[in-house]
Design a protein around this motif. Structure first.
Motif, short mmCIF file in Angstrom:
data_model
loop_
_atom_site.label_atom_id
_atom_site.label_comp_id
_atom_site.label_asym_id
_atom_site.label_seq_id
_atom_site.Cartn_x
_atom_site.Cartn_y
_atom_site.Cartn_z
N GLU A 602 29.15 91.92 49.13
CA GLU A 602 30.24 92.88 49.00
C GLU A 602 29.70 94.31 48.97
O GLU A 602 30.28 95.23 49.55
N GLN A 603 28.55 94.51 48.28
CA GLN A 603 27.92 95.82 48.27
C GLN A 603 27.44 96.19 49.66
O GLN A 603 27.60 97.33 50.12
N ASP A 604 26.83 95.19 50.37
CA ASP A 604 26.39 95.42 51.75
C ASP A 604 27.58 95.78 52.63
O ASP A 604 27.48 96.65 53.50
N LEU A 605 28.71 95.10 52.40
CA LEU A 605 29.91 95.36 53.20
C LEU A 605 30.39 96.80 52.99
O LEU A 605 30.71 97.51 53.95
N THR A 606 30.43 97.24 51.74
CA THR A 606 30.85 98.62 51.44
C THR A 606 29.91 99.62 52.10
O THR A 606 30.34 100.62 52.69
#
Length: 667
Positions: A602-606
């Protein structure tokens, strides 16, 4: 004697009444036990049916989970192998890029060194030409003044020319001859005369030689400058190409290094997932094996228990028919239904990118060339040449040549700038377009992975909840079973005590009865009366006592069997709870790992979405800049090569016109 006999008979009757009370209890207990046995037999059938359904459903679910885990393990192993192979191939490609970058960097340094040498040679040669041109212009200016005597110092300009490296030997010889003629003393010269004149202005030959040299040096200097310009342009283009190659290779190397890192990270992630999946699969297989063994054992126990219960009910029925006293009736009614009870439990568990000619000839030549080349400049110049004084014509032509050369230089520089900007812009647009596409793909992949991890976490959480429920149910059943078994053991002991007491009463009575003395017959004759001693119901007591002894043995066996069944059930419960805790720990670990992985993704996605927004803006800026470059660098109407060719022909035409004015034949 008569009153003593009556007392003895009353005593025997009281003793007999006390001896039959336990049997009555046994009979009553047997009757209740029979009804309870039938009810428990039916309840056990219902309970086993539910347990068998649990076994079938759980076995099917675990087999499906194991099969799914095996398929997932095969896919993970294939993915891990693919990532390892890709990383190895990327390592080789990165090494190839490193070799190319090193080679191109070496070429760049070598070309720069050669260019520096050429630049130094050019500067030295240009300095010589400039000094020679300057000296020639001064010498010609001095010689062209009105013919009158010059001071000796005025000959310094000619003498200085002899020191220049570029002055040909023939020119130096002509200057020497001129100076030697001038140095001979005049016959009219007197000692007291004023300072001698340097020379008499006698000939134009030296001036003509110097003017030709001046024109020659100017042309050669212009050619030298042009060669330098071309050399610099070629060097700049080479450096631009090499730099672009190095930047492209560096970018590709960086992208491949990043891809390699991602491959290795994906490999590590999948190895971790493989370990978790393998651990979960092994736990599911162990649970399945334990469940299968437990279910088979319970099925076997169920059949045995059902048969035993049927036999028990039949035996109880027979016992009731045999017993007709109340000796152990209460204890039989209270405890015998639990006699054949075997410990049973149900367990549940679930796992987851310069010679003069007539002006008219020059004017005509320029007019023809202007028409041929469609050059307005040559046509306009032809008109001005026909009208302007001769001296101004040559100067005008030279100025035009110089201006055209300057324009050529400026356009070449502009072309170089355009080439550089267009190349850089094209590279940027390509790079940013590829980056946007890559980011879109990575975002899609991350969203898919996050969705899959969410599903997995939900399934594992559900499985944990079901496992907790199963463990709680198993604990509840175990407690109930334990309480029941403890009560059964205690009651069996009490019943044994009661039966033993009944046996003691009966045995003591019949022992006393066997010792009774026979009565002596008296005179006179009396009515007929019993003539043998009374030994009690000796003929009947064997069956009752034997039955009571069997009942006592049965209670002892009930106590031993219930104790053993309690120990077995406790061990099965402990094994089940241990397996469940291991399975629960594995699932909690899997949930923790997947939750952490989900948060990372999710952090990578952001981050990727922010990168996409920034990269899209950079791409839009590059496209806007390309639109600004088009008017001056792309959509000029006439190509650069056509403009260069046309300007070259104009310069050549002007040079031909200059040669005509200088008296050279241009046929």
């Amino acid at each position: 004697m008569k009153s003593g006999g009556a007392a003895l008979l009353a005593l025997l009757l009281v003793g007999t009444a006390l001896a039959v009370t336990p049997v009555q209890k046994v009979i009553h207990l047997l009757e209740n036990m029979q009804a309870k046995g039938k009810d428990e037999k039916h309840q056990e059938q219902v309970q086993f049916a539910a347990f068998k359904q649990f076994c079938d459903d759980t076995t099917t679910e675990k087999q499906r989970a194991v099969k799914h885990a095996e398929e997932a393990i095969e896919v993970l192993k294939a993915d891990i192998s693919k990532h390892a192979s890709d990383a190895t191939e990327l390592t080789k490609e990165i090494a190839g890029h490193d070799e190319d970058i090193a080679s191109w960097t070496g070429d760049q340094k070598a070309a720069t060194k050669v260019r520096e040498i050429e630049r130094a040679d050019y500067e030295a040669m240009h300095k010589d030409y400039s000094e020679s041109v300057d000296a020639l212009q001064r010498a010609i200016a001095v010689l062209k003044k009105q013919a009158y005597d010059r001071s000796q110092a005025s000959l310094a300009q000619l003498t200085r020319l002899k020191t220049l490296n570029l002055i040909p030997a023939e020119a130096k010889k002509a200057i020497d001859l001129f100076l030697m003629q001038d140095s001979e003393p005049s016959e009219s010269l007197e000692v007291s005369a004023p300072e001698a004149a340097g020379y008499e202005f006698q000939s134009h030959s030296v001036i003509e030689i110097l003017e030709k040299l001046l024109d020659k040096f100017i042309d050669e200097r212009s050619n030298l400058e042009k060669e330098e310009m071309n050399g610099k342009h070629a060097y700049d283009m080479l450096m631009q190409d090499v730099k672009a190659q190095i930047e492209q290779a560096t970018q590709e190397r960086g992208e491949k290094a990043e891809t390699k890192a991602k491959k290795l990270q994906a490999k590590a992630d999948e190895e971790g997932e493989l370990t978790d999946t393998t651990s979960t699969k092994e736990a599911d297989e162990k649970y399945l094996a334990d469940l299968t063994a437990t279910c088979q054992q319970k099925a076997s126990d169920f059949e045995s228990r059902q048969q035993l219960r049927a036999e028990e009910i039949e035996a109880i029925q027979k016992a009731i028919e045999i017993l007709s006293s109340d000796a152990v009736k209460v204890n039989a009614e209270k405890y015998m239904p639990a006699f054949a009870q075997k410990a049973g439990s149900s367990f549940a568990q679930l796992r987851s990118s310069a010679a003069n000619l007539p002006q008219q000839r020059v004017a005509e030549f320029l007019r023809v060339q202007g028409q041929h080349l469609n050059s307005r400049m040559l046509s306009t110049l032809a008109v001005r040449v026909a009208e302007d004084p001769f001296a101004k014509v040559k100067t005008m032509i030279k100025d035009l040549i110089m201006r055209l050369q300057e324009e050529a230089t400026e356009e070449a520089e502009h072309k170089g700038w355009c080439d550089t900007e267009l190349s850089t812009n094209e590279h940027t647009r390509k790079e940013k377009t590829e980056a946007v596409e890559t980011l879109h793909a990575e975002i899609d992949q991350l969203e898919s992975s996050i969705s899959k991890l969410t599903e997995d976490i939900t399934e594992l959480t559900k499985a944990l909840a079901e496992l907790d429920t199963a463990m709680a149910e198993a604990t509840k059943l175990r407690q109930e079973e334990k309480t029941k078994n403890e009560q059964t053991i205690a009651d069996a002991g009490e019943a044994q005590t009661a039966v033993a007491q009944a046996l003691t009463v009966l045995k003591e009575f019949y022992a006393k009865a066997g010792e009774a003395t026979a009565l002596v017959q008296q005179d006179p004759t009396a009515p007929e009366i019993f003539s043998s001693p009374y030994k009690g119901l000796a003929s009947e007591n064997g069956g009752v006592i034997g039955m009571l002894e069997v009942i006592e043995t049965d209670f002892a066996r009930l106590e031993a069997d219930t104790t053993a069944a309690e120990a077995t059930s406790e061990k099965e419960y402990d094994d089940f709870m241990s397996d469940s805790r291991v399975d629960k720990a594995a699932k909690n670990s899997d949930i923790g790992h997947k939750t952490t992985e989900k948060q990372d993704k999710e952090q990578d996605l952001t981050s990727k979405e922010a990168d996409l927004e920034g990269t899209q803006k950079e791409l839009d800026a590059a496209l806007a800049y390309y639109d600004k470059l088009k008017p001056s660098c792309v959509d000029a109407g006439v190509s650069y090569d056509d403009r260069v060719s046309r300007r070259k022909e104009e310069i050549e035409s002007l040079q031909e016109a200059l040669r005509i004015l200088n008296g050279e034949d241009i046929a």
